[in-house]
Design a protein around this motif. Structure first.
Motif, PDB file in Angstrom:
ATOM      1  N   ASN A   1       4.013 -14.521   0.847  1.00  0.00           N
ATOM      2  CA  ASN A   1       4.508 -13.191   1.206  1.00  0.00           C
ATOM      3  C   ASN A   1       4.574 -12.327  -0.047  1.00  0.00           C
ATOM      4  N   VAL A   2       3.638 -11.385  -0.166  1.00  0.00           N
ATOM      5  CA  VAL A   2       3.648 -10.471  -1.315  1.00  0.00           C
ATOM      6  C   VAL A   2       4.437  -9.226  -0.896  1.00  0.00           C
ATOM      7  N   THR A   3       5.710  -9.467  -0.590  1.00  0.00           N
ATOM      8  CA  THR A   3       6.584  -8.432  -0.051  1.00  0.00           C
ATOM      9  C   THR A   3       7.955  -8.532  -0.721  1.00  0.00           C
ATOM     10  N   PRO A   4       8.681  -7.410  -0.765  1.00  0.00           N
ATOM     11  CA  PRO A   4      10.018  -7.461  -1.351  1.00  0.00           C
ATOM     12  C   PRO A   4      11.102  -7.804  -0.345  1.00  0.00           C
ATOM     13  N   ASP A   5      10.740  -7.938   0.948  1.00  0.00           N
ATOM     14  CA  ASP A   5      11.773  -8.004   1.983  1.00  0.00           C
ATOM     15  C   ASP A   5      11.493  -9.055   3.051  1.00  0.00           C
TER      16      ASP A   5
ATOM     17  N   GLY B   1      13.074  -5.587  12.806  1.00  0.00           N
ATOM     18  CA  GLY B   1      13.707  -4.477  12.120  1.00  0.00           C
ATOM     19  C   GLY B   1      13.028  -4.028  10.852  1.00  0.00           C
ATOM     20  N   ALA B   2      11.969  -4.734  10.431  1.00  0.00           N
ATOM     21  CA  ALA B   2      11.290  -4.372   9.183  1.00  0.00           C
ATOM     22  C   ALA B   2      10.629  -3.004   9.307  1.00  0.00           C
ATOM     23  N   GLN B   3      10.633  -2.266   8.197  1.00  0.00           N
ATOM     24  CA  GLN B   3       9.989  -0.967   8.150  1.00  0.00           C
ATOM     25  C   GLN B   3       8.516  -1.134   7.777  1.00  0.00           C
ATOM     26  N   ALA B   4       7.659  -0.342   8.403  1.00  0.00           N
ATOM     27  CA  ALA B   4       6.226  -0.397   8.110  1.00  0.00           C
ATOM     28  C   ALA B   4       5.944   0.129   6.705  1.00  0.00           C
ATOM     29  N   VAL B   5       4.887  -0.383   6.091  1.00  0.00           N
ATOM     30  CA  VAL B   5       4.394   0.167   4.837  1.00  0.00           C
ATOM     31  C   VAL B   5       3.018   0.767   5.106  1.00  0.00           C
ATOM     32  N   THR B   6       2.570   1.644   4.237  1.00  0.00           N
ATOM     33  CA  THR B   6       1.261   2.256   4.434  1.00  0.00           C
ATOM     34  C   THR B   6       0.161   1.231   4.173  1.00  0.00           C
ATOM     35  N   PRO B   7      -1.006   1.390   4.818  1.00  0.00           N
ATOM     36  CA  PRO B   7      -2.118   0.490   4.516  1.00  0.00           C
ATOM     37  C   PRO B   7      -2.471   0.478   3.029  1.00  0.00           C
ATOM     38  N   ALA B   8      -2.339   1.612   2.354  1.00  0.00           N
ATOM     39  CA  ALA B   8      -2.664   1.668   0.929  1.00  0.00           C
ATOM     40  C   ALA B   8      -1.715   0.787   0.117  1.00  0.00           C
ATOM     41  N   GLU B   9      -0.436   0.842   0.433  1.00  0.00           N
ATOM     42  CA  GLU B   9       0.539   0.008  -0.273  1.00  0.00           C
ATOM     43  C   GLU B   9       0.305  -1.470   0.040  1.00  0.00           C
ATOM     44  N   GLU B  10       0.045  -1.768   1.316  1.00  0.00           N
ATOM     45  CA  GLU B  10      -0.232  -3.143   1.710  1.00  0.00           C
ATOM     46  C   GLU B  10      -1.431  -3.689   0.934  1.00  0.00           C
ATOM     47  N   LEU B  11      -2.499  -2.906   0.861  1.00  0.00           N
ATOM     48  CA  LEU B  11      -3.712  -3.365   0.183  1.00  0.00           C
ATOM     49  C   LEU B  11      -3.465  -3.557  -1.308  1.00  0.00           C
ATOM     50  N   ALA B  12      -2.708  -2.663  -1.908  1.00  0.00           N
ATOM     51  CA  ALA B  12      -2.408  -2.807  -3.332  1.00  0.00           C
ATOM     52  C   ALA B  12      -1.676  -4.111  -3.610  1.00  0.00           C
ATOM     53  N   ARG B  13      -0.850  -4.544  -2.673  1.00  0.00           N
ATOM     54  CA  ARG B  13      -0.111  -5.792  -2.847  1.00  0.00           C
ATOM     55  C   ARG B  13      -1.009  -7.014  -2.709  1.00  0.00           C
ATOM     56  N   VAL B  14      -1.877  -7.024  -1.689  1.00  0.00           N
ATOM     57  CA  VAL B  14      -2.586  -8.262  -1.355  1.00  0.00           C
ATOM     58  C   VAL B  14      -3.949  -8.408  -2.020  1.00  0.00           C
ATOM     59  N   LEU B  15      -4.618  -7.294  -2.331  1.00  0.00           N
ATOM     60  CA  LEU B  15      -6.014  -7.398  -2.782  1.00  0.00           C
ATOM     61  C   LEU B  15      -6.173  -8.238  -4.051  1.00  0.00           C
ATOM     62  N   PRO B  16      -5.395  -8.014  -5.109  1.00  0.00           N
ATOM     63  CA  PRO B  16      -5.605  -8.853  -6.303  1.00  0.00           C
ATOM     64  C   PRO B  16      -5.314 -10.322  -6.064  1.00  0.00           C
TER      65      PRO B  16
ATOM     66  N   THR C   1      -2.498  -9.100   8.414  1.00  0.00           N
ATOM     67  CA  THR C   1      -2.501  -7.639   8.452  1.00  0.00           C
ATOM     68  C   THR C   1      -2.784  -7.140   9.854  1.00  0.00           C
ATOM     69  N   VAL C   2      -2.227  -5.958  10.173  1.00  0.00           N
ATOM     70  CA  VAL C   2      -2.539  -5.307  11.447  1.00  0.00           C
ATOM     71  C   VAL C   2      -3.440  -4.099  11.230  1.00  0.00           C
ATOM     72  N   ASN C   3      -3.850  -3.864   9.995  1.00  0.00           N
ATOM     73  CA  ASN C   3      -4.616  -2.668   9.647  1.00  0.00           C
ATOM     74  C   ASN C   3      -6.085  -2.980   9.423  1.00  0.00           C
ATOM     75  N   ALA C   4      -6.952  -2.285  10.150  1.00  0.00           N
ATOM     76  CA  ALA C   4      -8.390  -2.525  10.040  1.00  0.00           C
ATOM     77  C   ALA C   4      -8.910  -2.212   8.640  1.00  0.00           C
ATOM     78  N   SER C   5      -8.381  -1.175   8.002  1.00  0.00           N
ATOM     79  CA  SER C   5      -8.862  -0.824   6.666  1.00  0.00           C
ATOM     80  C   SER C   5      -8.530  -1.923   5.667  1.00  0.00           C
ATOM     81  N   THR C   6      -7.349  -2.506   5.787  1.00  0.00           N
ATOM     82  CA  THR C   6      -6.984  -3.633   4.925  1.00  0.00           C
ATOM     83  C   THR C   6      -7.878  -4.825   5.206  1.00  0.00           C
ATOM     84  N   ALA C   7      -8.113  -5.095   6.495  1.00  0.00           N
ATOM     85  CA  ALA C   7      -8.961  -6.227   6.865  1.00  0.00           C
ATOM     86  C   ALA C   7     -10.357  -6.094   6.264  1.00  0.00           C
ATOM     87  N   ALA C   8     -10.945  -4.914   6.365  1.00  0.00           N
ATOM     88  CA  ALA C   8     -12.293  -4.707   5.833  1.00  0.00           C
ATOM     89  C   ALA C   8     -12.323  -4.948   4.330  1.00  0.00           C
TER      90      ALA C   8
END
Length: 263
Positions: free
Chosen positions: A5-9, A48-63, A79-86
């Motif tokens: 989990n590359v998440t703070p929460d 109850g978790a708050q969504a993050v933007t696909p850009a933030e999600e990708l910045a966390r997981v890509l490296p 991921t639930v985001n197609a842009s992140t998946a691609a």
């Protein structure tokens, strides 16, 4: 399948692996423990978790994906985001693990179809903010099966092939403890849909009902119960289990395989 989990929460580890280099090291540790797949996620899906933007999600997981894939690790991305998946598939991910089953992003199924990677279709209702209010079923097994079949049909319509598909009953997603146990007790009904099954019970709140009351509210205290679920799920024919602590579950999978081989 070991979880990073590359998440703070995250509910289970509270941001322990949020730093990129720490997350990469943890992925390596899970492989050393016996993980066949490392599942990397950049957005918490706890109730109850708050969504993050696909850009933030990708910045966390890509490296993290890039580093582990370069080392030959079979990487899944939650991921639930197609842009992140691609982007993560381009970086070497072999599996897209979509907890929404394609409901969150209408472009997801077509993206996975073009990529040709494994697609985990999970059952869900609502979002992390609303799903607890939607845990209402007359027959949870029959309804989850029917709703998963609908998502498979939608995936087929977008070009996803049968051999890409894995199904996940979505334990804890719009389900109370009784629903989760009912689904686990009837994995055969889910397997009868004709696809491999991924089971994700690790450290989830419903396990608090079967651990010592003094520690029931501590997610890490649910690891032994998680291992027991792994053994039973493996015996029932699950394709994979998604867990935080790999070593004991890897042993449980091997025990189940040895048991089945003598029947």
């Amino acid at each position: 399948m070991g979880i990073v989990n590359v998440t703070p929460d995250s509910f289970s580890d509270g941001g322990q692996w949020f730093d990129t280099e720490v997350a990469i090291a943890h992925g390596r540790h899970l492989v050393a423990q016996g993980a066949d797949i490392v599942d990397v996620g950049g957005e918490s899906t706890r109730p109850g978790a708050q969504a993050v933007t696909p850009a933030e999600e990708l910045a966390r997981v890509l490296p993290v994906v890039e580093a582990l894939a370069r080392e030959g690790v079979v990487v899944s991305v939650d991921t639930v985001n197609a842009s992140t998946a691609a982007a993560v598939v381009e970086a070497g991910a072999a599996i897209v693990n979509d907890v929404s089953g394609g409901l969150a992003d209408p472009a997801m199924a077509a993206t996975v179809a073009r990529a040709g990677v494994v697609y985990v279709i999970q059952h869900w209702r609502g979002t992390p903010e609303t799903m607890n209010s939607l845990a209402v079923y007359d027959d949870v097994v029959a309804e989850v099966c029917a709703e998963l079949e609908d998502r498979v049909s939608a995936a087929h319509a977008a070009g996803v092939r049968d051999e890409q598909i894995v199904l996940d009953p979505g334990l804890g997603f719009a389900k109370d403890a009784g629903h989760n146990w009912e689904l686990l007790a009837h994995l055969g009904d889910l397997a009868a849909l004709g696809y491999p099954l991924l089971v994700g019970a690790s450290r989830k709140r419903f396990l608090s009902g079967v651990v010592a009351p003094a520690v029931a509210d501590e997610p890490l205290a649910r690891d032994h119960a998680t291992t027991a679920v792994t053994a039973l799920a493996a015996q029932a024919g699950a394709w994979c289990v998604r867990v935080h602590e790999v070593a004991a579950s890897a042993d449980a999978v091997r025990v189940a395989a040895a048991w089945r081989s003598r029947r």
